[in-house]
Each structure stands twice: as C-alpha cells, then as structure tokens.
Design a protein around this motif. Structure first.
Motif, PDB file in Angstrom:
ATOM      1  N   ASN A 470      -2.756 -20.071   4.377  1.00 18.04           N
ATOM      2  CA  ASN A 470      -2.080 -21.068   3.523  1.00 18.04           C
ATOM      3  C   ASN A 470      -1.470 -20.401   2.296  1.00 18.04           C
ATOM      4  OD1 ASN A 470      -2.488 -23.285   5.080  1.00 18.04           O
ATOM      5  ND2 ASN A 470      -4.157 -24.151   3.848  1.00 18.04           N
ATOM      6  N   TYR A 474       2.410 -20.760   1.895  1.00 17.72           N
ATOM      7  CA  TYR A 474       2.975 -21.600   0.832  1.00 17.72           C
ATOM      8  C   TYR A 474       3.404 -20.783  -0.381  1.00 17.72           C
ATOM      9  CZ  TYR A 474       1.553 -25.296   3.898  1.00 17.72           C
ATOM     10  OH  TYR A 474       1.443 -26.096   4.996  1.00 17.72           O
ATOM     11  N   ASP A 498      -3.081 -17.847  -5.262  1.00 16.58           N
ATOM     12  CA  ASP A 498      -1.686 -17.478  -4.988  1.00 16.58           C
ATOM     13  C   ASP A 498      -0.775 -17.925  -6.126  1.00 16.58           C
ATOM     14  OD1 ASP A 498      -0.337 -20.110  -4.425  1.00 16.58           O
ATOM     15  OD2 ASP A 498      -1.897 -20.219  -2.880  1.00 16.58           O
ATOM     16  N   ARG A 517      -0.093 -33.732   5.089  1.00 22.73           N
ATOM     17  CA  ARG A 517       0.722 -32.573   4.713  1.00 22.73           C
ATOM     18  C   ARG A 517       1.534 -32.951   3.492  1.00 22.73           C
ATOM     19  NH1 ARG A 517       4.078 -29.346   8.140  1.00 22.73           N
ATOM     20  NH2 ARG A 517       3.060 -27.711   6.954  1.00 22.73           N
ATOM     21  N   SER A 529      -0.181 -28.303  10.868  1.00 22.65           N
ATOM     22  CA  SER A 529      -0.681 -29.532  11.483  1.00 22.65           C
ATOM     23  C   SER A 529      -1.338 -30.473  10.472  1.00 22.65           C
ATOM     24  CB  SER A 529      -1.714 -29.169  12.552  1.00 22.65           C
ATOM     25  OG  SER A 529      -2.828 -28.541  11.922  1.00 22.65           O
ATOM     26  N   LEU A 533      -7.124 -27.571   6.179  1.00 18.55           N
ATOM     27  CA  LEU A 533      -8.053 -27.784   5.056  1.00 18.55           C
ATOM     28  C   LEU A 533      -9.185 -28.751   5.418  1.00 18.55           C
ATOM     29  CD1 LEU A 533      -5.721 -27.777   1.917  1.00 18.55           C
ATOM     30  CD2 LEU A 533      -7.317 -26.026   2.671  1.00 18.55           C
TER      31      LEU A 533
HETATM   32  P1  ADP Z   1      -1.105 -27.276   7.105  1.00 21.49           P
HETATM   33  O1  ADP Z   1      -1.296 -27.050   8.527  1.00 21.49           O
HETATM   34  O2  ADP Z   1      -0.021 -28.243   6.793  1.00 21.49           O
HETATM   35  O3  ADP Z   1      -1.000 -26.032   6.313  1.00 21.49           O
HETATM   36  P2  ADP Z   1      -3.574 -27.730   5.642  1.00 21.49           P
HETATM   37  O4  ADP Z   1      -4.633 -28.738   5.873  1.00 21.49           O
HETATM   38  O5  ADP Z   1      -3.969 -26.303   5.672  1.00 21.49           O
HETATM   39  O6  ADP Z   1      -2.420 -28.055   6.648  1.00 21.49           O
HETATM   40  O7  ADP Z   1      -2.938 -28.025   4.226  1.00 21.49           O
HETATM   41  C1  ADP Z   1      -2.565 -29.336   3.886  1.00 21.49           C
HETATM   42  C2  ADP Z   1      -1.396 -29.325   2.930  1.00 21.49           C
HETATM   43  O8  ADP Z   1      -1.795 -28.752   1.711  1.00 21.49           O
HETATM   44  C3  ADP Z   1      -0.269 -28.482   3.404  1.00 21.49           C
HETATM   45  O9  ADP Z   1       0.703 -29.292   4.022  1.00 21.49           O
HETATM   46  C4  ADP Z   1       0.279 -27.829   2.150  1.00 21.49           C
HETATM   47  O10 ADP Z   1       1.427 -28.488   1.702  1.00 21.49           O
HETATM   48  C5  ADP Z   1      -0.807 -27.944   1.153  1.00 21.49           C
HETATM   49  N1  ADP Z   1      -1.395 -26.634   0.834  1.00 21.49           N
HETATM   50  C6  ADP Z   1      -2.483 -26.078   1.386  1.00 21.49           C
HETATM   51  N2  ADP Z   1      -2.724 -24.861   0.831  1.00 21.49           N
HETATM   52  C7  ADP Z   1      -1.761 -24.664  -0.093  1.00 21.49           C
HETATM   53  C8  ADP Z   1      -1.455 -23.619  -0.997  1.00 21.49           C
HETATM   54  N3  ADP Z   1      -2.200 -22.508  -1.066  1.00 21.49           N
HETATM   55  N4  ADP Z   1      -0.379 -23.769  -1.799  1.00 21.49           N
HETATM   56  C9  ADP Z   1       0.373 -24.879  -1.725  1.00 21.49           C
HETATM   57  N5  ADP Z   1       0.140 -25.904  -0.900  1.00 21.49           N
HETATM   58  C10 ADP Z   1      -0.909 -25.807  -0.085  1.00 21.49           C
END
Ligand code: ADP
Length: 566
Positions: A470, A474, A498, A517, A529, A533
């Motif tokens: 992630n 991101y 990050d 998301r 997906s 998280l």
């Molecule tokens: P995805 O498969 O969309 O990455 P996650 O459950 O890992 O699903 O994350 C959910 C949402 O949280 C993501 O759509 C993303 O926009 C946001 N996100 C997760 N980690 C970060 C990060 N390190 N920086 C910015 N946004 C993040």
C-alpha cells in the motif's frame, strides 16, 4: 413515648372524666338498662361491618358511634351512654380480634371522647327536654366527641411512628365529615323522635343500620378506587385511558417516563394526535378490535426512540385502556441477532462462490502460463495472453483475500502459533520490495533485535506485505518508505511510513471496512480490492494486537501495528 404509656395516659384521663361526669350529671346508671344493652349490642355488632377510611399506608376504620351517641343522649343518663359505648366497643374489639392493646386503647379513647362530649352537653343544659336547645347542645357535644376521638387516634399513630399528627388530622377530611354529618343527623332524629314517642325507636335504629351499610359500601368503593389509582401510578407499564371519542383521559407516570411527554400536555388530546406527536410508525390497534397487541416505534420528547408493545381493551363504561410496554431492549437484541445472521449468510455465500471460482480460475491461469511458456503467440496475441494472466492473478488474490478473511473471522488464525522474529520478517520483505520498485527508496530502521512475537509466520508476513505494498502503491510519485521495528515494554511495534497521497480525513473512519476504497481522482488508476486493510486488521487482532494510522491528505500516511512480545 412508648405506645403503652400513651394508652395508660388516655385510660387515666378517660377514668377521670367519667368520675367528673358521674358527679356533675344526674340520672341513674342503670335507668332503662335494656336501652343501654340494646345500643351496646348494636355498636358491637357493627364492628365487623366497619366503615373504612381512605388512608395511605395503614388501615383506619370507624363505625356509627356518633349516631348512637346522639340518639342515646336524649333517652338515658350520660353515664349510661358512656357505659353503652364502652361495652359495645369492648365486645366489638373481641369480635374483630383486635390485639388487647389496640382494644384497650379503642375503649379508653372512645370513653374519653364520649365523656368530654357529654360534659359539654351537660354544661349546655343537657338533652333530656328534647327541644331545640337540647338538639343544639347535642350537636356541639357530638362535635367535641368527634374532635377528641380524632385527636387521640392521631396521637396514637404519631406515638407509634406510623404517621404525622397533622397529616392524620387532615387525611380524608371530606370522607370523615360526610360520615359524621350523616350519623349525627340520623342520631338526632332517632333520639328526638324516640324521646317523644318511644315506638319510633326501631325506625331510627333501622335508619342507623342502613346508613352504616351505605356508608361502609361507599367508603369501600372509594378505597378500591384509591388502590387502583395507586397501582396505576406505580406500574412500570404505561397505562392510558381513552374516552369514547378516543381522547386521552389519563396518562400515568410510567407513560410519562416511556415517552418523555407529561400528562398535562397529553390529557384531552385525541390519541391519533398523540401518536403523530411521537412520530409513531403505525396506528397501534384497530379501533374495532376488542383486544389486540401490536408494536410500534416512537420518538420520545428528548429525541430518543423507543419500541412500545401496546395492548388495548375496552372499558365497561365506554372508551378503552391501553397498556404500553417498553420493548426497546428486546428489539435491539433481536436486531443485532438478525444483523449477525444476515452477516453470516453473506459471508457463507461469498465463501462458497469464491470456492467455486477457484477451480476454473486455476485452469485459466494454467493455460495462460502454458501459452506464454510454450505457445506460439507473438506481438498483440502474446500481449492479450499476458493481460489474461495478470487479470487472472488479480482475481486469484481477491478470492484468496476473501477466503482468508472468512477463515480469520471464524477464529482459525492462530491455531498453530510459531515464534516469529519480526525483525527478520521486515528485513526479508524490505529487500524483496526494494528489488521490485525503482522509484521508491526503502529504509529499514530496526531498534534492537530480535523482535519476537508468537503467531503464524505466514499471516504476519501478509500484514507486512499488505502495508508495504500500500505504501508503495499509494506513493505514485515515488519517495521514501520507512519501515520501523521497535520493542516496547511487553510489545513489538511496526510502523510503515510513506510520503504518498495520504487519506482524506472524511474517509479515514472507513478505511478498515471490507471493500472500502478511497475515491479520489489521483488514485483512480491504482487497482485494488479494498480487502487488504480489512485482512490486516483481522490478522493483527487475531494475534491479540492492535492497528492504527495517522494520515494527512497529500502528505503521506503512517500505519502502525503492535503485537504482544513473546
Ligand atoms: P486496496 O486494495 O484498495 O489497496 P486496502 O484495504 O489495502 O485496499 O486499502 C483501502 C484504501 O485505503 C485504499 O483504497 C487506499 O485508498 C487507502 N490506503 C491504504 N493504504 C494507504 C496508504 N499508505 N496511503 C494512502 N492511502 C492508503
């Protein structure tokens, strides 16, 4: 003062007054003995049919002794009146099985009252002449009799600690006045008539007995009404009465507590209006129904809500009564259960669909790989096969994540705990990701090692992989990603920091929700997906740990998780 002392004092006072009366009045004690016996018997027999007074907390009763007092004064000597009252009450108390102390008090108090009343009658010229002056003297004497009687009873209750003196004197004043006025009037008529013509006596006595019965019935009905009112007032359920026009005629304290609306504002309103006022969702009971139960939701005066079960029954005199029962707690438990059940069914469905998808997907991926390795596809064709393989791979990850989540929520995560060195795990993954990305600088910062925890190696690896991917995904413009592992008192903490897109404050709350998301233009092209998280949190929590993050949109994010140290 102990009650015995009080009774003794009343008795001595009564005896003194009797002696004074004997000296001041004339007439033989045993003159017309049959009359004394008759009245005494009448008094005694009326004890089992006492007139109850409406008093809260303890019972109090009276009989028609004022009537007998008033009648006898015209017909016999004052001492004979006192004797009749004393004897009548003594026998009466035995008939109704009063305790000896209560009996003695009763007799002494009434002898005292009668003697005082008779002394006043004597002082006003006596009643033997049976004329207007005598009648007036008797009325005053009866008033004194009644006053002394009340005072001694109130005194006894105060001494026994059962009630305050003034409260007793004031209690049910209306009821008592009705009894005294009725009794004295009938007694006066009986006495006056019999003094002139003795043959009228049975008619007077019949009137006395009838009055006693009528009054005792009336007072019993009043006491029942009072009891009913007390029950309604102390009920936990709301009790509401409606008249024939469906207007509210009573609204008990429990109704006030349930709805927050006070009786003053509700009584007199049509029930349909009360319903609208509470924004209730359905009319509780059909008007035509004789007896029904229904449930509805109301908004209370303080903007809360409640579930009410109402039953309705017609009242014999017209109108109806509604009983409102608070069902909020039960409803809420039911709702939670239904929600859990729905969630379980959803999860079952997703799991079985995912399983079914796995088999064909394995074939698709297998053939795509074979085509890429041994096939003759070139140029565009090869490119399309690569897309099939990549998208298939994405689908497989999604299915795996779904099945993982399902397995974790069933508590199967830490079935075989190993000793895992988090420092080693971080080193491996930072190296792996470092090889794969060119635009990002990965920094590993380990303060002390080993960082050991107990858990499933594969699962903990999933956590680190998800957070790291992630952080890179991101941060599309590249930049530093720092991974820090530290040991605290009894726990190990990992932070993945990050300098990427960050998460908008308004969407931070939902970040761990399955399939959620963040939707901003700068990340529309980043695939995912929304399960990563959710999975990470399930794993961390299944290991007895906790996860959190800080993030500023446009500045970057820090995800931190902490696990109990081994
Ligand atoms: P995805 O498969 O969309 O990455 P996650 O459950 O890992 O699903 O994350 C959910 C949402 O949280 C993501 O759509 C993303 O926009 C946001 N996100 C997760 N980690 C970060 C990060 N390190 N920086 C910015 N946004 C993040």
């Amino acid at each position: 003062m102990p009650i015995r002392l009080y009774v003794a004092a009343i008795s001595i006072l009564a005896a003194t007054l009797v002696v004074v009366l004997a000296q001041t009045s004339d007439g033989a004690l045993l003159e017309r003995l049959w009359l004394t016996a008759l009245f005494a018997a009448l008094l005694a027999l009326q004890h089992p049919f006492e007139i109850r007074l409406a008093r809260r907390g303890h019972g109090e009763s009276t009989s028609n002794e004022e009537a007998i007092f008033a009648a006898m004064v015209f017909l016999t000597s004052p001492l004979a009146v006192v004797l009749a009252i004393a004897a009548g009450f003594a026998v009466g108390n035995v008939l109704v099985r009063r305790t000896p102390l209560k009996g003695i008090f009763n007799v002494a108090a009434l002898v005292l009252a009668a003697s005082a009343g008779l002394l006043v009658v004597e002082a006003l010229g006596g009643a033997r002449d049976a004329d207007l002056a005598a009648a007036l003297a008797v009325v005053v004497g009866a008033a004194v009799y009644e006053a002394v009687n009340r005072l001694t009873v109130a005194g006894a209750l105060a001494v026994a600690g059962a009630a305050e003196l003034r409260a007793t004197l004031r209690d049910d004043l209306g009821g008592r006045t009705l009894i005294v006025v009725g009794n004295v009037a009938v007694g006066l008529l009986t006495g006056l008539a019999a003094a002139h013509d003795l043959w009228t006596l049975p008619i007077g006595l019949a009137a006395m007995v009838a009055l006693q019965f009528a009054l005792s019935g009336h007072m019993r009905a009043r006491a029942e009404r009072q009891k009913l009112a007390d029950i309604v007032a102390s009920s936990w359920d709301g009790i509401v009465t409606l008249d024939r026009q469906e207007r509210v005629t009573s609204w008990n304290p429990a109704s006030e507590a349930l709805t927050g609306y006070e009786a003053d504002g509700i009584i007199g309103l049509p029930f349909s209006e009360v319903f609208a006022l509470m924004h209730a969702e359905s009319e509780p009971v059909a008007h035509s129904a004789l007896e029904q139960v229904s449930s509805f939701r109301i908004e209370t005066a303080d903007d809360g809500h409640r579930w009410i079960a109402a039953s309705r029954a017609p009242l014999p005199e017209g109108g109806s009564v509604l009983v409102l029962h608070d069902e909020t707690a039960r409803r809420e438990i039911d709702e939670i259960r239904t929600e859990q059940e729905r969630e379980r069914m959803r999860a079952d469905f997703v799991a079985s669909v995912s399983h079914e998808l796995r088999t064909p997907l394995t074939s698709i991926l297998g053939f795509a790989d074979t085509l890429l390795a041994h096939g003759s596809a070139r140029g565009d064709e090869r490119h399309y096969v690569e897309i099939i393989r990549d998208e298939g791979e994405r689908l497989r990850k999604l299915i795996d994540a779904l099945l993982d989540l399902r397995q974790l929520s069933e508590g199967a995560a830490t079935a075989k705990p190993d000793v895992v060195d988090i420092a080693e795990l971080l080193e491996e993954q930072v190296e792996r990701f470092g090889e794969r990305t060119s635009g990002h600088e990965l920094v590993l910062d380990l303060a002390g090692r080993p960082l050991v925890v107990r858990g499933e190696h594969g699962r903990l690896e999933q956590v680190v992989v998800n957070l790291l991917s992630n952080a890179i995904k991101y941060s599309p413009a590249g930049g530093t990603v720092t991974v820090r592992g530290e040991r605290y008192d009894g726990s190990v903490e990992v932070a993945v920091i990050d300098r990427g897109l960050g998460i908008p404050a308004a969407q931070q709350e939902q970040i761990f929700v399955k399939f959620f998301r963040v939707d901003t233009p700068d990340r529309r092209t980043i695939t995912g997906s929304g399960l990563g998280l959710a999975l990470v949190r399930e794993i961390v929590e299944a290991h007895g740990g906790a996860i959190g993050f800080e993030s500023v949109e446009g500045r970057g994010s820090t995800f931190r998780f902490r696990l109990p140290a081994a």
